[in-house]
Scaffold this active site. Sequence first.
Site, PDB file in Angstrom:
ATOM      1  N   THR A   1      19.082  -7.625  32.215  1.00  0.00           N
ATOM      2  CA  THR A   1      19.664  -6.315  31.424  1.00  0.00           C
ATOM      3  C   THR A   1      19.569  -5.251  32.216  1.00  0.00           C
ATOM      4  O   THR A   1      18.326  -4.783  32.863  1.00  0.00           O
ATOM      5  CB  THR A   1      18.571  -6.244  30.168  1.00  0.00           C
ATOM      6  OG1 THR A   1      18.687  -7.582  29.543  1.00  0.00           O
ATOM      7  CG2 THR A   1      19.427  -5.121  29.387  1.00  0.00           C
TER       8      THR A   1
ATOM      9  N   GLY B   1      16.012   0.442  45.861  1.00  0.00           N
ATOM     10  CA  GLY B   1      16.265   0.411  47.171  1.00  0.00           C
ATOM     11  C   GLY B   1      16.093  -1.042  47.820  1.00  0.00           C
ATOM     12  O   GLY B   1      16.878  -1.785  48.349  1.00  0.00           O
TER      13      GLY B   1
ATOM     14  N   CYS C   1       5.106   3.650  52.112  1.00  0.00           N
ATOM     15  CA  CYS C   1       4.847   2.230  51.933  1.00  0.00           C
ATOM     16  C   CYS C   1       3.510   1.621  53.064  1.00  0.00           C
ATOM     17  O   CYS C   1       3.060   0.529  53.223  1.00  0.00           O
ATOM     18  CB  CYS C   1       5.940   1.459  52.010  1.00  0.00           C
ATOM     19  SG  CYS C   1       7.177   1.726  53.200  1.00  0.00           S
TER      20      CYS C   1
HETATM   21  C1  LIG Z   1      15.031   3.546  54.318  1.00  0.00           C
HETATM   22  C2  LIG Z   1      14.785   2.999  53.147  1.00  0.00           C
HETATM   23  N1  LIG Z   1      15.315   1.694  52.466  1.00  0.00           N
HETATM   24  C3  LIG Z   1      14.665   1.456  51.323  1.00  0.00           C
HETATM   25  C4  LIG Z   1      13.745   2.048  50.932  1.00  0.00           C
HETATM   26  C5  LIG Z   1      13.209   1.380  49.444  1.00  0.00           C
HETATM   27  O1  LIG Z   1      13.640   2.042  48.147  1.00  0.00           O
HETATM   28  P1  LIG Z   1      13.064   1.934  46.869  1.00  0.00           P
HETATM   29  O2  LIG Z   1      11.668   2.776  46.867  1.00  0.00           O
HETATM   30  O3  LIG Z   1      13.895   2.387  45.863  1.00  0.00           O
HETATM   31  O4  LIG Z   1      12.735   0.539  46.616  1.00  0.00           O
HETATM   32  C6  LIG Z   1      13.379   3.090  50.938  1.00  0.00           C
HETATM   33  C7  LIG Z   1      12.073   3.949  50.323  1.00  0.00           C
HETATM   34  O5  LIG Z   1      11.332   4.475  50.781  1.00  0.00           O
HETATM   35  C8  LIG Z   1      13.613   3.803  52.372  1.00  0.00           C
HETATM   36  O6  LIG Z   1      13.175   4.868  52.581  1.00  0.00           O
END
Ligand SMILES: Cc1ncc(COP(=O)(O)O)c(C=O)c1O
Length: 379
Positions: free
Chosen positions: A238, A73, A326
């Site tokens: 890749t 993400g 996070c």
């Molecule tokens: C709303 C949102 N966007 C982006 C991300 C980031 O995704 P990834 O953990 O796959 O990098 C998250 C992950 O917590 C998320 O909840």
Amino acid sequence: MEDDIIYLDHAAATPLVPEAATAMMDAYRDAPGNPSALGHSGRAAARLLEEARDRMAQALDFTPERLVFTSGGTESVGLAVLGTLLPRERGHVIASAIEHPAVLGSLQILQRRGFEVTLVPPDPGGVVDPERFAEAARPDTALACLMHVNNELGTVQPLELALGRVKERAPSCTTFVDAVQSLTRLPLEPERWGADLVALSAHKVGGPRGVGALVTGSRRPQRIFGGGDQEWGVRPGTENVPGVVGFVAALLAAEAHRTERASQVSEVCAAFEEELRRQVPGARINGNRDNCLPWILSISVAGISSEALVRGMDELGVLVSAGAACHARAQKQSHVLRAIGLSPRLGTIRVSFGAESTVDNARRAVQTLARTVKRYAIG
Ligand SMILES: Cc1ncc(COP(=O)(O)O)c(C=O)c1O
């Protein structure tokens, strides 16, 4: 996971579903080559990749060229935001103040380069007012970012209204939706939302960590790093073939059960809320519950810190998080809770349900929360 652990942190990461694990093992075994290599092992890997892309595109009702696979993400968001804006000299961006740090951090990079950023706050229920969002748009607004479901509150944002109004005011503006938390829980409808770019992640839907996708359309971002011409040159490097295959297997499995899953999770969430009212009557649930997905619950309690709540429950075998994963180590109030005006003195946890959550587990989790509050709360 151990049997006696109650895992309620699905918004951070979901357990890998068996369909994904099997598909990934098969891909590692049957297609060990690099999909760009000419030999037969490379061709087998390329075939698996393109089959996975076709299946995902078909399930989501897109053409396959619209899917760019990434490392998750965060990379999909960075590619959308930076890949749209960095090729320009200057410009204006609007975003909600409750976007994921992947969006806000990319916007900080742009700000340091002289781009102007307007952050639109949500209402106290954690929902952005579409008119207020669109009013921030100017003729030179080059990008508008609005997430679908907020990862800390579970609130659903009014994409169609907000992005539609933005396009009226700034027709050349690119619109971007972070749909990481809504994938498989709500339909993915970029055209209806008015979204040019949409970010997705595998590990929130029962797929592996470190795989994601960016849905594009007539507006593709430019590459943000150099390398080969994989993924139409938009995302060099890749491809993670087993990861993509696992992502698609998990997505198809979840899509096939979307309706049953939704009613199961609604039942689990309702049981949790009911038990919470009985066991911890002082607790408050954050976010507008009339405009929320039942998969995520944000709960605040007075007299105890978020950390004490998470650690206390963890010791008793219930895994939740303090806001988003996070922020977990930052030990300060998250920007989302600040944006809805929540007092930093309240302890806040995020409980997020998943496919294996049950009503019984939800009730036991609340009993654990009540014990933790009794044990550690002051006053
Ligand atoms: C709303 C949102 N966007 C982006 C991300 C980031 O995704 P990834 O953990 O796959 O990098 C998250 C992950 O917590 C998320 O909840």
